[in-house]
Design a protein around this motif. Structure first.
Motif, PDB file in Angstrom:
ATOM      1  N   GLN A  79      -3.189  -5.012  -4.364  1.00 31.98           N
ATOM      2  CA  GLN A  79      -3.268  -6.011  -3.293  1.00 31.98           C
ATOM      3  C   GLN A  79      -4.094  -5.535  -2.090  1.00 31.98           C
ATOM      4  N   PHE A  80      -5.357  -5.275  -2.362  1.00 29.93           N
ATOM      5  CA  PHE A  80      -6.304  -5.029  -1.278  1.00 29.93           C
ATOM      6  C   PHE A  80      -7.651  -5.587  -1.701  1.00 29.93           C
ATOM      7  N   ALA A  81      -8.493  -5.892  -0.735  1.00 27.72           N
ATOM      8  CA  ALA A  81      -9.804  -6.462  -1.018  1.00 27.72           C
ATOM      9  C   ALA A  81     -10.838  -5.353  -1.076  1.00 27.72           C
ATOM     10  N   VAL A 107     -15.282  -8.068   5.790  1.00 26.41           N
ATOM     11  CA  VAL A 107     -14.328  -8.256   4.687  1.00 26.41           C
ATOM     12  C   VAL A 107     -13.034  -7.505   4.967  1.00 26.41           C
ATOM     13  N   ALA A 108     -13.141  -6.271   5.452  1.00 25.21           N
ATOM     14  CA  ALA A 108     -11.948  -5.466   5.739  1.00 25.21           C
ATOM     15  C   ALA A 108     -11.087  -6.131   6.811  1.00 25.21           C
ATOM     16  N   LEU A 109     -11.707  -6.667   7.851  1.00 26.08           N
ATOM     17  CA  LEU A 109     -10.951  -7.313   8.935  1.00 26.08           C
ATOM     18  C   LEU A 109     -10.261  -8.581   8.454  1.00 26.08           C
ATOM     19  N   ILE A 110     -10.933  -9.356   7.631  1.00 25.58           N
ATOM     20  CA  ILE A 110     -10.337 -10.586   7.107  1.00 25.58           C
ATOM     21  C   ILE A 110      -9.114 -10.275   6.250  1.00 25.58           C
ATOM     22  N   SER A 111      -9.160  -9.150   5.528  1.00 21.80           N
ATOM     23  CA  SER A 111      -8.042  -8.810   4.642  1.00 21.80           C
ATOM     24  C   SER A 111      -6.745  -8.602   5.412  1.00 21.80           C
ATOM     25  N   TYR A 112      -6.830  -8.292   6.701  1.00 24.64           N
ATOM     26  CA  TYR A 112      -5.625  -8.133   7.524  1.00 24.64           C
ATOM     27  C   TYR A 112      -4.825  -9.426   7.559  1.00 24.64           C
ATOM     28  N   PHE A 113      -5.505 -10.540   7.685  1.00 23.99           N
ATOM     29  CA  PHE A 113      -4.823 -11.838   7.778  1.00 23.99           C
ATOM     30  C   PHE A 113      -4.410 -12.363   6.411  1.00 23.99           C
ATOM     31  N   VAL A 114      -5.179 -12.018   5.382  1.00 22.72           N
ATOM     32  CA  VAL A 114      -4.885 -12.531   4.038  1.00 22.72           C
ATOM     33  C   VAL A 114      -3.641 -11.884   3.451  1.00 22.72           C
ATOM     34  N   GLY A 139      -0.810 -10.729   4.583  1.00 25.74           N
ATOM     35  CA  GLY A 139       0.432 -10.725   5.360  1.00 25.74           C
ATOM     36  C   GLY A 139       0.391  -9.998   6.674  1.00 25.74           C
ATOM     37  N   TYR A 140      -0.765  -9.993   7.366  1.00 27.75           N
ATOM     38  CA  TYR A 140      -0.908  -9.355   8.683  1.00 27.75           C
ATOM     39  C   TYR A 140      -0.472  -7.881   8.634  1.00 27.75           C
ATOM     40  N   ILE A 173      -1.802  -3.758   8.185  1.00 26.94           N
ATOM     41  CA  ILE A 173      -2.959  -2.892   8.398  1.00 26.94           C
ATOM     42  C   ILE A 173      -3.314  -2.112   7.132  1.00 26.94           C
ATOM     43  N   GLU A 174      -2.346  -1.945   6.217  1.00 28.43           N
ATOM     44  CA  GLU A 174      -2.594  -1.140   5.017  1.00 28.43           C
ATOM     45  C   GLU A 174      -3.742  -1.667   4.161  1.00 28.43           C
ATOM     46  N   PRO A 175      -3.831  -2.979   3.891  1.00 25.04           N
ATOM     47  CA  PRO A 175      -4.969  -3.463   3.104  1.00 25.04           C
ATOM     48  C   PRO A 175      -6.312  -3.189   3.767  1.00 25.04           C
ATOM     49  N   VAL A 176      -6.351  -3.219   5.092  1.00 23.27           N
ATOM     50  CA  VAL A 176      -7.591  -2.910   5.812  1.00 23.27           C
ATOM     51  C   VAL A 176      -7.981  -1.454   5.579  1.00 23.27           C
ATOM     52  N   LEU A 177      -7.011  -0.550   5.720  1.00 23.95           N
ATOM     53  CA  LEU A 177      -7.266   0.872   5.510  1.00 23.95           C
ATOM     54  C   LEU A 177      -7.654   1.160   4.063  1.00 23.95           C
ATOM     55  N   MET A 178      -7.033   0.458   3.137  1.00 23.95           N
ATOM     56  CA  MET A 178      -7.360   0.643   1.723  1.00 23.95           C
ATOM     57  C   MET A 178      -8.782   0.180   1.422  1.00 23.95           C
TER      58      MET A 178
END
Length: 306
Positions: free
Chosen positions: A32-34, A167-174, A176-177, A179-184
């Protein structure tokens, strides 16, 4: 020979696309990360709406490939689109294959960084292979090449970087708000670029040697006979004593640096300065470690680079 090279090149692209699709199924989707690029946007759309990345990737890349075909490079567009098509078909096919025993998921208590880390390593290796085949993975590469076509002052790699940050910033909102998906996503992008850069440079790096000697002819003969490289002789003058001397400049493979050092040590009043160079380019015959011309297995297309 040219026809065989083309067939081998497209075969490499097909295999690389299949590995890329398997990478997504095993390490990207389950965690579950982009990932970076337009496929990252497709992954987020799949996460939100269930539309498969295989379909979305084709839908987005076909018009981009068409523009690149007419505006930038036909060969580049065709090869990149071949990768996209095989990648999409492979993704859709793998939906019907049971890979549960091989999938790595972070939700079971294992390390959360392993998914994007391994995915980035594999993607970087795939990207490096594509570059050697004069192809790209589509998506952001298409966008960046079109921007670079009309704005050559804008760096191709900085364009991709900015788009991937988006893309990384958008993933924060997609996702569930969080930060982990952004870091990933950032870890995935960093690992991809690092691995790709290292693999691409490893085949082109060499050692530059400047030899100050009174025995230029003897050393040159040994370099040519033992290392199968030549040298350039430049007249020099020692400024301490004002004595005339000779400078030999040669480029050898990294694996031959020790052998060159052994040659230099045989001659009195001779010393050398060695430095690593990241790339050697030019219209000359590349020689391998056995002194034979390197055979380029892959076709280079129309030579267009972005």
């Amino acid at each position: 020979m040219n026809a065989l090279k083309k067939v081998l090149t497209y075969l490499v692209i097909v295999v690389t696309a299949c590995v890329g699709a398997l990478n997504y199924k095993l390490f990207v989707f389950p965690n579950q990360f982009a990932p970076a690029g337009l496929n990252g946007i497709c992954t987020m759309i799949q996460y939100l709406g269930g539309i498969r990345v295989g379909y979305l990737s084709l839908l987005i890349n076909i018009p981009l490939a068409t523009l690149v075909f007419f505006k930038v490079s036909r060969s580049l567009a065709v090869r990149a689109m071949a990768y996209v098509a095989v990648f999409s078909v492979a993704l859709l096919t793998l939906d019907h294959v049971d890979l549960q025993g091989f999938i790595y998921e972070t939700e079971n208590g294992t390390s959360i960084i392993m998914g994007p880390l391994v995915a980035g390593i594999l993607n970087g290796a795939c990207y490096s292979i594509l570059i050697k085949a004069s192809a790209y993975s589509g998506g952001m590469d298409f966008v960046a090449s079109l921007i670079h076509k009309y704005r050559p002052d804008v760096s191709f790699f900085w364009t991709i970087f900015v788009l991937n940050v988006f893309v990384a910033l958008i993933s924060y909102f997609v996702y569930g708000y969080k930060i982990e998906p952004v870091l990933m996503c950032i870890l995935y992008s960093f690992t991809t670029s690092t691995v790709s850069d290292k693999l691409n440079k490893s085949g082109r790096s060499a050692v530059r040697c400047e030899i100050i000697t009174d025995y230029p002819q003897e050393i040159s003969r040994e370099i040519i006979s033992s290392l199968h490289h030549s040298a350039t002789l430049v007249p020099g003058k020692g400024m301490y004593q004002g004595r005339e001397t000779n400078i030999l400049i040669c480029i050898v493979n990294k694996t031959q640096a020790a052998a060159l050092s052994a040659i230099v040590r045989k001659y009195p009043h001779t010393f050398a300065v060695m430095s690593q160079v990241s790339e050697v380019m030019g219209n000359f015959t590349h020689i391998d470690n056995r002194g034979k011309p390197e055979r380029r297995l892959l076709d280079e297309g129309d030579g267009a680079k972005i």
